[in-house]
Design a protein around this motif. Structure first.
Motif, PDB file in Angstrom:
ATOM      1  N   LYS A  94       0.811  -1.178  -0.089  1.00 41.78           N
ATOM      2  CA  LYS A  94       0.008   0.062  -0.123  1.00 41.78           C
ATOM      3  C   LYS A  94       0.835   1.229  -0.086  1.00 41.78           C
ATOM      4  CE  LYS A  94      -3.713   2.338   2.456  1.00 41.78           C
ATOM      5  NZ  LYS A  94      -4.418   2.543   3.925  1.00 41.78           N
ATOM      6  N   GLU A  95       1.927   1.139   0.811  1.00 43.50           N
ATOM      7  CA  GLU A  95       2.847   2.438   0.775  1.00 43.50           C
ATOM      8  C   GLU A  95       3.282   2.584  -0.443  1.00 43.50           C
ATOM      9  OE1 GLU A  95       6.167   4.122   3.755  1.00 43.50           O
ATOM     10  OE2 GLU A  95       6.425   2.235   2.887  1.00 43.50           O
ATOM     11  N   SER A  96       3.798   1.496  -1.194  1.00 46.04           N
ATOM     12  CA  SER A  96       4.448   1.502  -2.450  1.00 46.04           C
ATOM     13  C   SER A  96       3.576   2.074  -3.423  1.00 46.04           C
ATOM     14  CB  SER A  96       5.186   0.042  -2.844  1.00 46.04           C
ATOM     15  OG  SER A  96       6.044  -0.357  -2.104  1.00 46.04           O
ATOM     16  N   SER A  97       2.497   1.565  -3.508  1.00 47.91           N
ATOM     17  CA  SER A  97       1.460   2.197  -4.538  1.00 47.91           C
ATOM     18  C   SER A  97       0.984   3.709  -4.357  1.00 47.91           C
ATOM     19  CB  SER A  97       0.329   1.155  -4.380  1.00 47.91           C
ATOM     20  OG  SER A  97      -0.617   1.086  -3.245  1.00 47.91           O
ATOM     21  N   SER A  98       0.989   4.078  -2.878  1.00 48.20           N
ATOM     22  CA  SER A  98       0.742   5.402  -2.745  1.00 48.20           C
ATOM     23  C   SER A  98       1.633   6.310  -2.754  1.00 48.20           C
ATOM     24  CB  SER A  98       0.007   5.379  -1.250  1.00 48.20           C
ATOM     25  OG  SER A  98       1.115   4.956  -0.222  1.00 48.20           O
ATOM     26  N   SER A  99       2.874   5.863  -2.811  1.00 46.01           N
ATOM     27  CA  SER A  99       3.985   6.792  -3.080  1.00 46.01           C
ATOM     28  C   SER A  99       4.255   7.326  -4.241  1.00 46.01           C
ATOM     29  CB  SER A  99       5.544   6.162  -2.351  1.00 46.01           C
ATOM     30  OG  SER A  99       5.554   4.988  -3.773  1.00 46.01           O
ATOM     31  N   LEU A 100       3.432   7.039  -5.381  1.00 44.87           N
ATOM     32  CA  LEU A 100       3.556   7.480  -6.633  1.00 44.87           C
ATOM     33  C   LEU A 100       2.838   8.732  -6.661  1.00 44.87           C
ATOM     34  CD1 LEU A 100       2.947   4.154  -8.815  1.00 44.87           C
ATOM     35  CD2 LEU A 100       5.030   5.439  -8.530  1.00 44.87           C
ATOM     36  N   PRO A 101       3.617   9.864  -7.184  1.00 42.31           N
ATOM     37  CA  PRO A 101       2.980  11.051  -6.979  1.00 42.31           C
ATOM     38  C   PRO A 101       1.479  11.317  -8.350  1.00 42.31           C
ATOM     39  CG  PRO A 101       4.984  11.405  -7.999  1.00 42.31           C
ATOM     40  CD  PRO A 101       4.661   9.997  -7.607  1.00 42.31           C
ATOM     41  N   ILE A 102       0.489  11.944  -7.901  1.00 40.93           N
ATOM     42  CA  ILE A 102      -0.544  12.090  -8.727  1.00 40.93           C
ATOM     43  C   ILE A 102      -0.801  13.355  -8.433  1.00 40.93           C
ATOM     44  CG2 ILE A 102      -3.086  11.607  -9.494  1.00 40.93           C
ATOM     45  CD1 ILE A 102      -2.571   8.645  -8.139  1.00 40.93           C
ATOM     46  N   HIS A 103      -0.800  14.284  -9.632  1.00 39.01           N
ATOM     47  CA  HIS A 103      -1.020  15.570  -9.445  1.00 39.01           C
ATOM     48  C   HIS A 103      -2.403  16.174 -10.256  1.00 39.01           C
ATOM     49  CE1 HIS A 103       3.108  16.021  -8.227  1.00 39.01           C
ATOM     50  NE2 HIS A 103       3.565  15.456  -9.229  1.00 39.01           N
ATOM     51  N   SER A 104      -3.011  16.869  -9.421  1.00 37.88           N
ATOM     52  CA  SER A 104      -4.063  17.727 -10.217  1.00 37.88           C
ATOM     53  C   SER A 104      -3.690  18.605 -11.301  1.00 37.88           C
ATOM     54  CB  SER A 104      -4.898  18.462  -9.218  1.00 37.88           C
ATOM     55  OG  SER A 104      -4.428  19.386  -8.507  1.00 37.88           O
ATOM     56  N   PRO A 105      -4.511  19.138 -12.253  1.00 36.67           N
ATOM     57  CA  PRO A 105      -4.077  20.172 -13.099  1.00 36.67           C
ATOM     58  C   PRO A 105      -3.727  21.461 -12.353  1.00 36.67           C
ATOM     59  CG  PRO A 105      -6.365  19.021 -13.731  1.00 36.67           C
ATOM     60  CD  PRO A 105      -5.781  18.679 -12.412  1.00 36.67           C
ATOM     61  N   ALA A 106      -4.210  21.729 -11.449  1.00 37.26           N
ATOM     62  CA  ALA A 106      -3.797  23.122 -10.573  1.00 37.26           C
ATOM     63  C   ALA A 106      -2.476  22.806 -10.027  1.00 37.26           C
ATOM     64  CB  ALA A 106      -4.721  23.290  -9.431  1.00 37.26           C
ATOM     65  N   GLU A 107      -2.036  21.515  -9.642  1.00 33.67           N
ATOM     66  CA  GLU A 107      -0.564  21.260  -8.946  1.00 33.67           C
ATOM     67  C   GLU A 107       0.371  21.365 -10.376  1.00 33.67           C
ATOM     68  OE1 GLU A 107      -1.176  17.640  -7.359  1.00 33.67           O
ATOM     69  OE2 GLU A 107      -1.631  18.654  -5.153  1.00 33.67           O
ATOM     70  N   ASP A 108      -0.273  20.563 -11.514  1.00 36.37           N
ATOM     71  CA  ASP A 108       0.816  20.649 -12.743  1.00 36.37           C
ATOM     72  C   ASP A 108       1.251  22.103 -13.059  1.00 36.37           C
ATOM     73  OD1 ASP A 108       0.942  18.101 -12.545  1.00 36.37           O
ATOM     74  OD2 ASP A 108      -0.962  17.837 -14.085  1.00 36.37           O
ATOM     75  N   LYS A 109       0.142  23.075 -13.052  1.00 36.27           N
ATOM     76  CA  LYS A 109       0.153  24.360 -13.378  1.00 36.27           C
ATOM     77  C   LYS A 109       1.161  25.147 -12.471  1.00 36.27           C
ATOM     78  CE  LYS A 109      -2.005  28.940 -13.890  1.00 36.27           C
ATOM     79  NZ  LYS A 109      -3.549  29.584 -13.916  1.00 36.27           N
ATOM     80  N   LEU A 110       1.135  24.891 -11.213  1.00 32.60           N
ATOM     81  CA  LEU A 110       2.068  25.272 -10.125  1.00 32.60           C
ATOM     82  C   LEU A 110       3.513  24.935 -10.418  1.00 32.60           C
ATOM     83  CD1 LEU A 110       2.520  27.073  -7.341  1.00 32.60           C
ATOM     84  CD2 LEU A 110       1.899  24.762  -6.397  1.00 32.60           C
ATOM     85  N   ILE A 111       3.283  23.541 -10.788  1.00 33.95           N
ATOM     86  CA  ILE A 111       5.088  22.937 -10.898  1.00 33.95           C
ATOM     87  C   ILE A 111       5.453  23.543 -12.197  1.00 33.95           C
ATOM     88  CG2 ILE A 111       6.001  20.916 -11.651  1.00 33.95           C
ATOM     89  CD1 ILE A 111       3.961  19.338 -10.185  1.00 33.95           C
ATOM     90  N   ARG A 112       4.530  23.909 -13.355  1.00 35.04           N
ATOM     91  CA  ARG A 112       5.211  24.709 -14.270  1.00 35.04           C
ATOM     92  C   ARG A 112       5.729  25.886 -14.153  1.00 35.04           C
ATOM     93  NH1 ARG A 112       0.877  22.185 -16.945  1.00 35.04           N
ATOM     94  NH2 ARG A 112      -0.320  24.149 -16.864  1.00 35.04           N
ATOM     95  N   GLN A 113       5.021  26.777 -13.155  1.00 36.88           N
ATOM     96  CA  GLN A 113       5.293  28.175 -12.716  1.00 36.88           C
ATOM     97  C   GLN A 113       6.478  27.937 -11.976  1.00 36.88           C
ATOM     98  OE1 GLN A 113       1.844  29.281 -10.573  1.00 36.88           O
ATOM     99  NE2 GLN A 113       0.655  29.948 -12.524  1.00 36.88           N
ATOM    100  N   LEU A 114       6.820  26.900 -11.106  1.00 37.68           N
ATOM    101  CA  LEU A 114       7.943  26.878 -10.221  1.00 37.68           C
ATOM    102  C   LEU A 114       9.116  26.592 -11.094  1.00 37.68           C
ATOM    103  CD1 LEU A 114       6.461  24.940  -7.108  1.00 37.68           C
ATOM    104  CD2 LEU A 114       7.409  27.352  -7.180  1.00 37.68           C
TER     105      LEU A 114
END
Length: 258
Positions: free
Chosen positions: A94-114
């Motif tokens: 469960k920890e291994s599967s939950s460790s994969l990051p899943i980003h929302s569109p807002a998070e993706d936008k924030l990542i691009r800005q960063l």
């Protein structure tokens, strides 16, 4: 396991009070624990390690924290048996599967800005480094120029020192000549004026007195006399008698040129 035992288990596992309350209420709804009607019964004892892993997993405790807790419970006797570890595998999976990051569109936008900001900062740093290097090169050129000027000044200083020594030597020579003339004048005053009277002569040569070479011409001799006359003039603090002695010698030489 009743509610009091469940609270004690969760708190012992380091779960916050707010999460403890929510988890106990959910376990009551799911009938995983019982409510004893206010009769407190503490001191939980679990059947095996699989049960412990299942409860910790269900309470949201991460395996990195849950595994040390289960080991401690085994040492403290809160777990009766060590099982085969089936729930432990699920716990870790469960920890291994939950460790994969899943980003929302807002998070993706924030990542691009960063990322854009990081790129801009890197370009700014690069520009600062280039400016720094340019400044360093300019300072090196200025330093080399200053070193060259210092060398030139040192050479000029040495040249001036040589000229100063030369002038000092000439000054000493003139001083010695003045002393010599003064001594001759003093001797002349002590003797008979008739014997010391200078008779004009065509062969009169004052160059030895003036410290001039035998090849000095009349202009150089006259210039030497004029220098001595200026130095001994009474208006300039010189000796009047010595001045007149040199003047007389000067006139004698001029008459010999006629």
């Amino acid at each position: 396991m009743n509610t009091d035992q469940a609270f004690e288990l969760l708190k012992n596992a380091g779960v916050t009070e707010d999460v403890c309350i929510k988890t106990v209420r959910r376990w009551l709804r799911e009938r995983k624990i019982t409510y004893d009607g206010g009769q407190r019964k503490s001191g939980f004892i679990l059947d095996d390690t699989d049960q412990a892993f299942q409860l910790l997993r269900d309470a949201g405790v991460a395996p990195s924290m849950g595994i040390p807790i289960v080991r401690r419970w085994v040492r403290e006797g809160k777990i009766q048996h060590v099982s085969e570890g089936e729930h432990l595998k699920d716990y870790l999976a469960k920890e291994s599967s939950s460790s994969l990051p899943i980003h929302s569109p807002a998070e993706d936008k924030l990542i691009r800005q960063l990322k854009a900001k990081m790129k801009a900062q890197e370009e700014h740093i690069k520009g600062v480094e280039e400016l720094h290097q340019s400044s360093v090169n300019t300072l090196i050129q200025q330093r080399n120029k200053l070193n060259k000027e210092i060398m030139n000044l040192e050479m000029e200083k040495q040249k001036l020192q040589q000229e100063a020594r030369k002038l000092l030597k000439e000054n000493l020579d003139l001083r010695n000549e003045l002393l010599k003339l003064k001594e001759e004048y003093s001797k002349g005053r002590q003797t008979d004026p008739e014997k010391t009277r200078i008779v004009p002569s065509k062969v009169y040569d004052p160059r030895p007195k003036l410290g001039l070479s035998r090849t000095a011409d009349a202009k150089e001799i006259l210039a030497g006399y004029k220098t001595l006359l200026k130095m001994t003039h009474p208006d300039r603090g010189g000796d009047a008698a010595l001045f007149h002695f040199i003047k007389k010698d000067y006139d004698l030489f001029r008459s010999s040129l006629k």
